[in-house]
Write an enzyme that holds these catalytic residues in place. Structure first.
Site, mmCIF file in Angstrom:
data_model
loop_
_atom_site.group_PDB
_atom_site.id
_atom_site.type_symbol
_atom_site.label_atom_id
_atom_site.label_comp_id
_atom_site.label_asym_id
_atom_site.label_seq_id
_atom_site.Cartn_x
_atom_site.Cartn_y
_atom_site.Cartn_z
ATOM 1 N N HIS A 192 0.860 -1.120 -0.118
ATOM 2 C CA HIS A 192 -0.040 0.005 0.147
ATOM 3 C C HIS A 192 0.953 1.315 -0.063
ATOM 4 C CE1 HIS A 192 -2.929 -3.026 1.354
ATOM 5 N NE2 HIS A 192 -3.879 -2.531 0.120
ATOM 6 N N ARG B 56 -10.100 4.482 -2.035
ATOM 7 C CA ARG B 56 -9.832 3.970 -0.765
ATOM 8 C C ARG B 56 -10.138 4.729 0.383
ATOM 9 N NH1 ARG B 56 -5.202 1.929 -4.458
ATOM 10 N NH2 ARG B 56 -5.213 -0.071 -4.527
ATOM 11 N N ARG C 50 -15.313 2.318 -1.994
ATOM 12 C CA ARG C 50 -14.865 1.208 -1.098
ATOM 13 C C ARG C 50 -15.153 1.342 0.374
ATOM 14 N NH1 ARG C 50 -9.282 -1.794 -1.657
ATOM 15 N NH2 ARG C 50 -8.496 -0.282 -0.190
ATOM 16 N N GLU D 256 -11.126 -10.442 -4.491
ATOM 17 C CA GLU D 256 -9.657 -10.451 -4.022
ATOM 18 C C GLU D 256 -9.097 -11.965 -3.617
ATOM 19 O OE1 GLU D 256 -8.792 -6.355 -2.521
ATOM 20 O OE2 GLU D 256 -10.401 -6.974 -1.426
ATOM 21 N N ASN E 251 -4.101 -6.995 -6.513
ATOM 22 C CA ASN E 251 -2.968 -6.967 -5.665
ATOM 23 C C ASN E 251 -3.278 -8.148 -4.493
ATOM 24 O OD1 ASN E 251 -2.319 -4.703 -6.966
ATOM 25 N ND2 ASN E 251 -3.356 -3.455 -5.573
ATOM 26 N N ASP E 252 -4.530 -8.173 -4.015
ATOM 27 C CA ASP E 252 -4.777 -9.091 -3.086
ATOM 28 C C ASP E 252 -4.852 -10.633 -3.764
ATOM 29 O OD1 ASP E 252 -4.427 -7.900 -0.544
ATOM 30 O OD2 ASP E 252 -5.870 -6.892 -0.952
ATOM 31 N N ARG F 182 2.089 -9.623 0.182
ATOM 32 C CA ARG F 182 2.417 -8.465 -0.313
ATOM 33 C C ARG F 182 3.358 -7.485 -0.077
ATOM 34 N NH1 ARG F 182 -3.201 -5.487 -1.414
ATOM 35 N NH2 ARG F 182 -2.211 -3.661 -2.221
ATOM 36 N N CYS G 60 -9.141 -3.393 -10.476
ATOM 37 C CA CYS G 60 -8.809 -2.104 -10.023
ATOM 38 C C CYS G 60 -7.254 -2.376 -9.217
ATOM 39 C CB CYS G 60 -9.733 -1.609 -8.978
ATOM 40 S SG CYS G 60 -10.191 -2.671 -7.850
HETATM 41 C C1 PEP Z 1 -6.328 -4.932 -4.714
HETATM 42 O O1 PEP Z 1 -6.173 -5.841 -3.875
HETATM 43 O O2 PEP Z 1 -5.950 -5.244 -5.857
HETATM 44 C C2 PEP Z 1 -6.817 -3.673 -4.560
HETATM 45 C C3 PEP Z 1 -7.011 -3.047 -5.279
HETATM 46 O O3 PEP Z 1 -7.228 -3.194 -3.181
HETATM 47 P P1 PEP Z 1 -5.819 -2.705 -2.083
HETATM 48 O O4 PEP Z 1 -4.618 -2.720 -3.084
HETATM 49 O O5 PEP Z 1 -6.283 -1.480 -1.623
HETATM 50 O O6 PEP Z 1 -5.940 -3.742 -1.281
HETATM 51 MG MG MG Z 2 -7.172 -5.136 -1.873
#
Ligand code: PEP
Ligand code: MG
Length: 577
Positions: free
Chosen positions: A195, A302, A337, A437, A460-461, A471, A508
């Protein structure tokens, strides 16, 4: 000249003097003084208290307009405490009676007060402990002449033009540097999809993370070149190297300028597919870029960043105002979100979090919200109220089972009824979507799609959980692979589930903003991308040049690749088509 290699963030190059962060702990020692020195010691103490007061007043005066209202209240409360005889006069008495130095006297009295607060039943009063230590630290810094080299509110140095060097930065600390005009940061730990990296991208800050030992080699004011694209930093480069990098930085700026010609162009592939390119934001500060690049709306807001760097959750009213400001400023669809806290995104204020660890498998996102309806409900009310001012959708992060969706839908329904009873306006047909996710959610996408109005793939998740790699842990970062066949199959499955249920599917995660994957995602049938606005025009350039009717053969090869090298080779060919 020394060069270090890590993971690069952002496309840019920054050049500036290093500002090396240091541990902010303060230790006091007991020193006995002579009776004849008492007055001088008391005077020294009073002077430090006075300086602390002056610094607080300056902080108050320079508070940015966007700062939460609470910040001013927080500073005012501390200013009052500075006049409290229990802290100041009692410390002086200790100097006089025990013949000790001011630092020791102050810390002893602070410990006495903290012990009293600790025994209090009332949660609010117990929290006063941290206020006492906070203010004590401030006075101690002035007494001992310690300059804060941490990213906290003690730091009132001019950081403009500097490159921050640290072991690691939390997302909250990264937000702190936002207003301080730093030009880049480099850290020993961290990965490209943490993040912290996401916030850095949104701030257009080049950064290099995972440098291992950078703080060992870099001293304050060393001249650094930070190449976010290549993941390289140069320490005290020669004049000729510096000249070369300045040239490269200029070229990057020229290319950015060229991309502006795409702003008004339709986002359509060469074979006529309309593709929606939306933006991810963390705070209202990014709206200027969102509007500049003409994003189709906000695909991911976010909201958790509204809850960071403060000692209390924002009230419903404050949240409503923040959401409304974004909705009215963008004048396009906004997907809000709900709170995604937990894991590496922690809050400073105390809430009874049952999770014992910061593991990404813990009580995070919707799990935490369902366990703390006291945090969740005011947010839902605020989002619903903001929906009266534009096209707002609610998006639930990290759903992993059907019951969670049902519970959230029930709470939203209840909240709507309450608002209706009070005649508070909101969009009664507000769309509710879920983030995919967790692998379980991806596999269940067809079932989830029956309950939800849209899906958004958080790669990402999804990659983190599918490949079982934290991550933020750079030791396993090399395994983070967006084109792992398991990941691609899950993405394809979710897109198809959306098509079948006739609901939109967006993506996203950071993958959406990486031009290396634009064709691949188009080939998988993705029609909605949401990314950091600073990447949008680069992706648009790739979209406009893509003829998806020619992708079929290579897409088949990528999806059926036996190993990552083979998949990467085919992806290279797809990108060269
Ligand atoms: C993701 O997990 O891809 C996402 C967009 O949410 P974040 O990066 O805020 O966990
Ligand atoms: Mg996420």
């Amino acid at each position: 000249m020394l060069s270090l290699f890590g993971s690069g963030i952002g496309r840019g190059i920054a050049i500036g003097p290093a500002y090396v962060l240091k541990n902010s702990d303060i230790e006091t020692t007991r020193i006995t003084i002579h009776a004849k020195d008492i007055n001088a010691e008391v005077k020294r103490f009073r002077k430090a208290v006075f300086e602390t007061e002056e610094k607080y007043k300056a902080l108050l005066k320079n508070l940015s307009k966007d700062a939460p209202k609470e910040s001013a209240a927080f500073i005012n409360a501390h200013l009052l405490m500075l006049k409290d005889p229990l802290l100041v006069d009692e410390s002086i008495k200790i100097i006089q009676k025990e013949l000790v130095n001011a630092e020791y006297a102050l810390q002893s009295q602070a410990d006495n007060l903290i012990a009293v607060f600790e025994k209090m039943e009332d949660n609010y009063l117990r929290e006063k402990r941290s206020d006492v230590q906070h203010i004590t630290n401030r006075i101690l810094r002035n007494l001992m002449g310690i300059v804060s080299h941490s990213l906290d509110e003690y730091n009132d140095e001019d950081l403009s033009g500097k490159v921050i060097v640290g072991r690691d930065l939390s997302p909250a600390e990264t937000m702190f540097v936002r207003d301080r005009k730093v030009v880049a940061f480099v850290t020993d730990l961290g990965s490209q999809i943490s993040h912290t990296a996401i916030v850095a991208r949104s701030m257009k800050l080049p950064a290099v993370v995972g440098l291992h030992g950078s703080s060992k080699y870099i001293s304050d004011n060393d001249l650094l070149v930070v190449d976010g694209l290549r993941g390289i930093i140069l320490i005290n480069p020669s004049d000729s190297v510096l000249k070369e990098y300045k040239k490269r930085a200029r070229k990057i700026r020229e290319r950015e300028k060229k991309l502006t010609t795409l702003i008004r162009k339709a986002s359509k592939t060469e074979d006529g597919e309309r593709i929606q390119l939306m933006a991810n934001i963390e705070t209202a500060k990014e709206l200027r870029e969102v509007n500049r690049v003409n994003a189709a709306g906000i695909g991911l807001y976010r909201t958790e960043y509204l809850f960071m760097n403060r000692n209390k959750a924002p009230t419903e009213k404050e949240q409503f105002q923040a959401y409304k400001r974004i909705v009215t400023n963008v004048e396009k669809p906004v997907v809000i979100r709900t709170l995604d806290i937990g894991g590496d995104k922690q809050l400073e204020f105390n809430y009874p979090n049952k999770s014992s660890s910061e593991s990404p498998l813990g009580l995070r996102a919707v799990r935490l919200c369902l366990n703390h309806v006291d945090l969740f409900k005011p947010q839902l009310r605020a989002i619903l109220r903001a929906s009266a001012y534009g096209k707002v959708s609610i998006m639930i992060p990290m759903v992993s089972n059907f019951d969670e969706i049902n519970q959230v839908l029930t709470i939203i329904k209840q909240t709507k009824t309450e608002l209706k009873q009070k005649n508070i306006p909101f969009d009664s047909r507000i769309k509710i979507g879920g983030m995919i996710e967790v692998p379980a959610a991806a596999i269940m996408a067809e079932i989830f799609a029956q309950k939800l109005d849209f899906l958004s793939i958080g790669t990402n998740d999804l990659i983190q959980y599918t490949l079982a790699i934290d991550r933020v842990d750079d030791a396993v970062n090399y395994l983070y692979d967006p084109i792992h066949p398991a990941v691609l199959q899950l993405i394809r499955h979710v897109i198809r589930a959306g098509e079948k249920a006739n609901i939109p599917v967006s993506l996203c995660g950071e993958m959406a903003g990486n031009v290396r994957y634009t064709r691949l995602l188009l080939g998988l049938g993705l029609k909605q991308f949401s990314m950091d606005a600073t990447y949008l025009l680069n992706v648009k350039e790739r979209v406009i040049a893509a003829d998806t009717s020619r992708f079929r053969y290579l897409m088949g090869k990528i999806m059926n690749a036996e190993n990552p090298t083979q998949a990467r080779d085919y992806l290279g060919k797809l990108n060269e088509l």
